[in-house]
Design a protein around this motif. Structure first.
Motif: not given
Length: 114
Positions: A9-15, A35-40, A48-51, A76-81
């Motif tokens: 998972l940690m080697t997966t873009w955009p981790y 974990l948050v996957w961010y589309d900048d 995803e995921p939360v545990g 980081a600049g995120g406006e929505r989740a």
């Protein structure tokens, strides 16, 4: 999740490690994570995921770690989740968590089977 799958998972873009949050127990054991996957480009984060480890459930840790991750997303600049929980009547806990954190429904996925 296993250590091996987490390593993948940690080697997966955009981790991004700054959007990967963990809660530790007082004795240093893993208690929960988010974990948050961010589309900048669109400034949207997908949670995803939360545990939470079963030993530490019902203590508010999932909510706390989600809020910490959401604050990091905003920094980081995120406006929505967004989050895409199963959330049906047979599996209500994720929906309760996310609604309690401030998310609200905006769409549904329906699976049809023959």
């Amino acid at each position: 999740m296993t250590q091996e799958s987490y390593g993948t998972l940690m080697t997966t873009w955009p981790y991004r490690p700054d959007l990967d949050w963990v809660v530790e127990s007082p004795d240093g054991r893993f208690a929960g994570s988010c974990l948050v996957w961010y589309d900048d480009v669109h400034r949207v984060g997908l949670i995803e995921p939360v545990g939470t480890d079963p030993e530490f459930r019902r203590l508010g840790l999932a909510r706390a770690v989600c809020l910490a991750a959401l604050h990091a997303l905003a920094e980081a600049g995120g406006e929505r989740a967004i989050v895409c929980p199963r959330g049906d009547a047979a599996y209500p806990v994720p929906q309760q968590l996310y609604r309690g954190t401030g998310f609200r429904p905006y769409g549904r996925t329906r699976t049809y089977r023959r």
